[in-house]
Design an enzyme around this catalytic site. Structure first.
Site, PDB file in Angstrom:
ATOM      1  N   ASP A 172       0.657   6.002  -5.381  1.00 56.18           N
ATOM      2  CA  ASP A 172      -0.100   6.041  -4.132  1.00 56.18           C
ATOM      3  C   ASP A 172       0.597   6.921  -3.119  1.00 56.18           C
ATOM      4  O   ASP A 172       1.813   7.047  -3.128  1.00 56.18           O
ATOM      5  CB  ASP A 172      -0.243   4.627  -3.565  1.00 56.18           C
ATOM      6  N   LYS A 198      -5.121   6.173  -2.052  1.00 52.62           N
ATOM      7  CA  LYS A 198      -6.463   5.836  -1.606  1.00 52.62           C
ATOM      8  C   LYS A 198      -6.695   6.240  -0.159  1.00 52.62           C
ATOM      9  O   LYS A 198      -7.801   6.252   0.313  1.00 52.62           O
ATOM     10  CB  LYS A 198      -6.714   4.346  -1.832  1.00 52.62           C
ATOM     11  N   MET A 233      -1.857  -5.700   5.729  1.00 50.82           N
ATOM     12  CA  MET A 233      -2.952  -4.821   6.153  1.00 50.82           C
ATOM     13  C   MET A 233      -3.405  -5.252   7.543  1.00 50.82           C
ATOM     14  O   MET A 233      -4.592  -5.438   7.816  1.00 50.82           O
ATOM     15  CB  MET A 233      -4.108  -4.882   5.148  1.00 50.82           C
TER      16      MET A 233
END
Ligand code: SAH
Length: 485
Positions: free
Chosen positions: A36, A56, A170
């Protein structure tokens, strides 16, 4: 061709040294690595496999989760040994489980390799133990980025009632809503709360507040992803267990010693020389000028070392009263076999008091940019003052300074040890187009000046000085910074 194998590997929170030995070994053996965007590039140092960024967040070329799954399957079916490197631990909010299921459905051999999860490591590295005897005996980890309309929404009421420590991953984009949900659900607005940004990275940063104020503070300080929210009384422990980052701006020659001292005082030193020392040729008439004075004063260890390289100067000094402004300068003289006197106070008043009645003429051997503040004071009380510049301070051009400027807002303390460190840091920030960010960092952090001339220069540059020690030494500065907490 035989089918390959996929390893779903946890990479830890970001510091390459926090990868497991197994992760490191598998990276070395892999044919293909899928990673990532957020991973520290140093993790892939020396990795020869085909490296594919499936980040992403990468914007233009983003791969969907299905796309990643398909790529994993395709690479494994082609016979490759594939490492799917994932942040933290692969099975905690990383969609690792989904990737594993997709492989299992296709009958592709896979293995999961646990990693150090940021949900525990990021608070820990910021001085927050997620559990602590008599403070928190449970830990709840939730996602802060729920898509509205999801089947099983978070039960904030239950979460608020739990006690213990709450970690929200998050947690940046919906911070305000999540905090409000917690307070509405009955969590006390006074509960300590912290955001840890980029835990384990060089740019790691922590802010702490209360549940009621954390969202505003995070916005004010521009906290960005990846960051986690920690809620609970354990946050208070960071005051004792966290290590504040102090920027050490001194020239290279003093970096190692200063960093070691900062560590001893419980700080995390960031070495970033702002200045370098450039020797100047000695004036032809230096011996004549030495002969004219009774007293010779040094203001830095650098000056001592440079002057005593000349045997003629060394011989001339034998007959003079030698003064060292400060203990480090004194130490340098003693190490080179000379004795010297040190004023009680490292200022022109202290110097004046010391030489009064003993001598009426003095020669400074020092830096070209050294503050004239000592000599002006002496001149005004009738003492003959001469001054020879042995060296000058120049901008360091050190890449570590640029790095510091780029991550300025993660610095807790700026330790200025001379007016030139202040000048060149600001000058370089301006050259890099970061001057506004730099000033925001000064305002959010603590600015320490070693002594008056440095403090005056900082004020002139428009930087507010928070701390100045009574005794003008680097150690005294660390000492007072520690006391102020
Ligand atoms: N599997 C990962 C978490 C993936 S979800 C783990 O175990 O750590 C991604 C979230 O993790 C980010 O939004 C952020 O909240 C958190 N995160 C990941 N790395 C982080 C870090 N170095 N510092 C702080 N938070 C981090």
């Amino acid at each position: 061709m035989a089918c390959g194998k996929v390893y779903l590997v946890g990479a830890g929170p970001g510091d390459p040294e926090l990868m497991t030995l197994k992760a490191k070994r598998l990276l070395g053996e892999a044919d293909v690595v899928l990673f990532d965007r957020l991973l520290d590039p140093r993790m892939l140092d020396g990795v020869e496999a085909l490296k594919i960024d499936v980040g992403k967040n990468a914007g233009r070329h983003k791969l969907t989760q299905d796309g990643i799954n398909r790529l994993l399957i395709e690479k494994a079916e082609a016979g490759n040994m594939v490492v799917r490197l994932k942040g933290g631990d692969p099975y905690l909010f990383g969609r690792g489980g989904e990737e594993a299921l997709a492989l299992q459905e296709k009958g592709i051999p896979f293995e999961v390799v646990p990693g150090v999860t940021s949900s525990i490591a990021a608070p820990e590295l910021a001085g927050i133990p997620v559990t602590h005897r008599a403070v928190a005996s449970s830990l709840t980890i939730v996602t802060g980025h729920e898509e509205p309309g999801k089947e099983a929404p978070l039960d904030w009421k239950a979460i608020a009632a739990l006690g213990g420590t709450l970690v929200v991953l998050m947690g940046v984009s919906r911070l305000e809503q999540n905090v409000a949900a917690l307070i509405n659900a009955g969590k006390s607005p006074e509960t300590p709360a912290a955001m840890v940004e980029k835990g384990g990275w060089k740019q790691q940063r922590m802010i702490s507040a209360t549940l009621a104020t954390i969202a505003e503070k995070a916005k004010d300080r521009k906290i960005e992803s990846p960051a986690i929210l920690v809620v609970g009384d354990v946050v208070r422990l960071a005051r004792k267990l966290g290590r504040r980052k102090v920027a050490i701006l001194r020239p290279e020659g003093q970096q190692k010693e200063s960093a070691a001292l900062a560590e001893q005082y419980g700080f995390s030193p960031v070495q970033a020389p702002a200045i370098a020392i450039a020797k100047k040729p000695l004036p032809d008439d230096i011996l004549k000028r030495l002969a004219r004075v009774q007293c010779v004063a040094f203001t830095s260890a650098n000056g001592v070392k440079m002057a005593l390289e000349s045997t003629a100067i060394r011989a001339a000094l034998a007959e003079k009263m030698v003064v060292a402004i400060g203990p480090k300068t004194m130490q340098a003289l003693v190490e080179l076999g000379l004795s010297a006197e040190v004023p009680e106070e490292y200022s022109s008043a202290g110097l004046e008091k010391m030489i009064k009645g003993k001598c009426s003429s003095i020669l400074f051997l020092r830096s070209a940019q050294g503050s004239r503040y000592l000599s002006e004071g002496l001149k005004s009380c009738g003492i003959y003052v001469d001054d020879i510049a042995l060296y000058e301070t120049v901008p360091s051009k050190d890449p570590r300074l640029d790095e510091l400027i780029m991550m300025a807002r993660s610095i807790d303390i700026f330790a200025f040890t001379s007016s030139s460190t202040a000048r060149y840091l600001v000058e370089r920030a301006r050259e890099l187009g970061q001057v506004q960010e730099m000033f925001e960092a000064f305002a959010a952090g603590t600015v320490a000046a070693i002594g008056l001339p440095t403090a005056e220069e900082l004020s002139r540059l428009g930087i507010k000085v928070d701390v100045m020690p009574e005794k003008f030494t680097f150690e005294a500065m660390l000492c007072i910074l520690k006391e102020l907490g």
